[in-house]
Enzyme design. Sequence first.
Site, mmCIF file in Angstrom:
data_model
loop_
_atom_site.group_PDB
_atom_site.id
_atom_site.type_symbol
_atom_site.label_atom_id
_atom_site.label_comp_id
_atom_site.label_asym_id
_atom_site.label_seq_id
_atom_site.Cartn_x
_atom_site.Cartn_y
_atom_site.Cartn_z
ATOM 1 N N LYS A 142 21.294 -6.923 -0.552
ATOM 2 C CA LYS A 142 21.370 -6.571 0.863
ATOM 3 C C LYS A 142 20.051 -6.933 1.550
ATOM 4 O O LYS A 142 18.977 -6.876 0.946
ATOM 5 C CB LYS A 142 21.653 -5.070 0.976
ATOM 6 C CG LYS A 142 21.887 -4.552 2.385
ATOM 7 C CD LYS A 142 22.219 -3.069 2.326
ATOM 8 C CE LYS A 142 22.407 -2.464 3.710
ATOM 9 N NZ LYS A 142 22.780 -1.037 3.633
ATOM 10 N N SER A 217 26.765 -0.200 6.161
ATOM 11 C CA SER A 217 25.931 -1.309 6.574
ATOM 12 C C SER A 217 25.786 -2.411 5.522
ATOM 13 O O SER A 217 25.197 -3.447 5.800
ATOM 14 C CB SER A 217 24.535 -0.775 6.926
ATOM 15 O OG SER A 217 23.921 -0.167 5.798
ATOM 16 N N SER A 218 26.300 -2.191 4.310
ATOM 17 C CA SER A 218 26.213 -3.231 3.272
ATOM 18 C C SER A 218 27.386 -4.192 3.393
ATOM 19 O O SER A 218 27.983 -4.603 2.389
ATOM 20 C CB SER A 218 26.173 -2.584 1.879
ATOM 21 O OG SER A 218 25.192 -1.575 1.800
ATOM 22 N N ILE A 238 23.530 5.935 3.155
ATOM 23 C CA ILE A 238 23.111 7.260 3.630
ATOM 24 C C ILE A 238 24.309 8.019 4.191
ATOM 25 O O ILE A 238 24.425 9.221 4.025
ATOM 26 C CB ILE A 238 21.973 7.165 4.670
ATOM 27 C CG1 ILE A 238 21.407 8.555 4.986
ATOM 28 C CG2 ILE A 238 22.432 6.472 5.941
ATOM 29 C CD1 ILE A 238 20.155 8.524 5.808
ATOM 30 N N GLY A 239 25.226 7.297 4.849
ATOM 31 C CA GLY A 239 26.412 7.947 5.402
ATOM 32 C C GLY A 239 27.680 7.169 5.105
ATOM 33 O O GLY A 239 28.690 7.328 5.791
ATOM 34 N N GLY A 240 27.639 6.308 4.085
ATOM 35 C CA GLY A 240 28.815 5.531 3.713
ATOM 36 C C GLY A 240 28.560 4.037 3.642
ATOM 37 O O GLY A 240 29.507 3.256 3.545
ATOM 38 N N SER A 241 27.297 3.612 3.658
ATOM 39 C CA SER A 241 26.978 2.193 3.786
ATOM 40 C C SER A 241 27.315 1.353 2.569
ATOM 41 O O SER A 241 27.376 0.129 2.654
ATOM 42 C CB SER A 241 25.498 2.013 4.126
ATOM 43 O OG SER A 241 25.247 2.428 5.444
#
Length: 478
Positions: A142, A217-218, A238-241
């Site tokens: 990433k 985000s990934s 952190i929140g689902g990335s």
Amino acid sequence: MSLTLVLDRHLVLPAVGCTVSLLLLLRWLRNRRLHRLMKEVRDRREQALSNMEVAVRRLSSENPVADPGALLSLSLSELSNKLNDGSLSPEMVLHVYMKRALDTTRELNCLTDYLCECEAQLKEVNKQKMKGLLYGVPISLKDNFNYKGHESTLGLIKNLNRPASEDCVIVQVLKKQGAIPFVKTNIPQSMLNYDCSNLIFGRTLNPLNHKKTPGGSSGGEGALISAGGSILGFGSDIGGSIRFPCSFCGLCGLKLSGNRISKIGVMSSSPGQKSVMAMTGPLARDVESLALCMRALLCEEMFRLDPTVPPIPFNEEVYSSSKPLCIGYYYTDGFTMATPSMQRAVMETKELLEKAGHKLVPFAPPSIEKAIIELAMKGILADSASTFLDNFKHDLVDPNLKSQINMYLLPNWLKSLLSMIVKPVYPRVAKLVKNLTGVRCCILHNPVQFSGLSCRGIASYHCHKGGRGSPEIVQRSL
């Protein structure tokens, strides 16, 4: 007296006009400079990908592969076995995956950089007396993983032309284990978003359906691995990335505990917050690949380079055990409503696990609302998002982030006022939406103050639409 007022008026109006014109001119010049800088970076990426094509042609002529498709179809375990017994060479594997990654990014726009040092790493791997667990395996990273001599942009202009001075700890450990990092992948601007687009490198598409997002985000990692351009990749969450791209692209991913593997040298757009810990983890096509990756990472080299990581190696006995497990499950957390397809997936998994001999126990996750509002939202926005907003002081904002940024920019007194107005009305609106659409909205204690992380407007709901293999985020402002 009247003459003075007339003269003043004649002086003030031109002065105001000149000031406005000057401000517009300065803004235009700034935007022009930013666009020129972004174009230079895109041109540099194109040159890097051209160099990658040259390397593919050279390596493929020196190390031809009769059936690239058969090589690409191998699982990580199968590929690792063939590399270790010598039936495949690291050079053969690398150029096949490089070629596939190039074809993939032309279709999906998922690569941000070619790590040309991968050829030097090939030579280092061949010199190693002891073959590591990931010997000869090409891997993708990433964008936010520091790699010496290359940028970790986060999709932000402030990070351009600032190459990393050294590899992050994870990359150092992977190299020690014989892996060959060869590309970096795209992310949403600032990474605090569930889509995958930024103004520097553009939007990444979902390989299963180009009209939908690969998630964030990934997202670049998810798209590349799902399309076969990488066999193992690394993201952050952190929140689902990691979890969103894996769900949207049909992959397996591991959301580890916050300190299970090192985060040294992995960049963040909101450093310092501790209430919701970010973490790093692998993405792959199957679970066994994740297990092999963790065996490689949880080694003495990791514990030596980062003393904050607990020196707990991979527990092979627990992983390989056939002892039945007691597994908790739920299909709603009492805070957000899972879609029918998500509930069906949970129940199908439950049935398969029970058939395999495991015990499944329903449970209700405790204090979800408190965790989301008090810990996640308040923790990430504890400084009124000032740390996050610093990223955009001299930047252009991607359209996907504009509503989020605009909400953060509101003064606190206005947020409080809007919240006082909205709070009494919102439950009734949410009930009306549920009656009309069958979708239950999240009711936030302070919907104005805390919306924006993944929301548009004052409040929103999220669901997957389209079933397995064709997910998208649906966002509706209330």
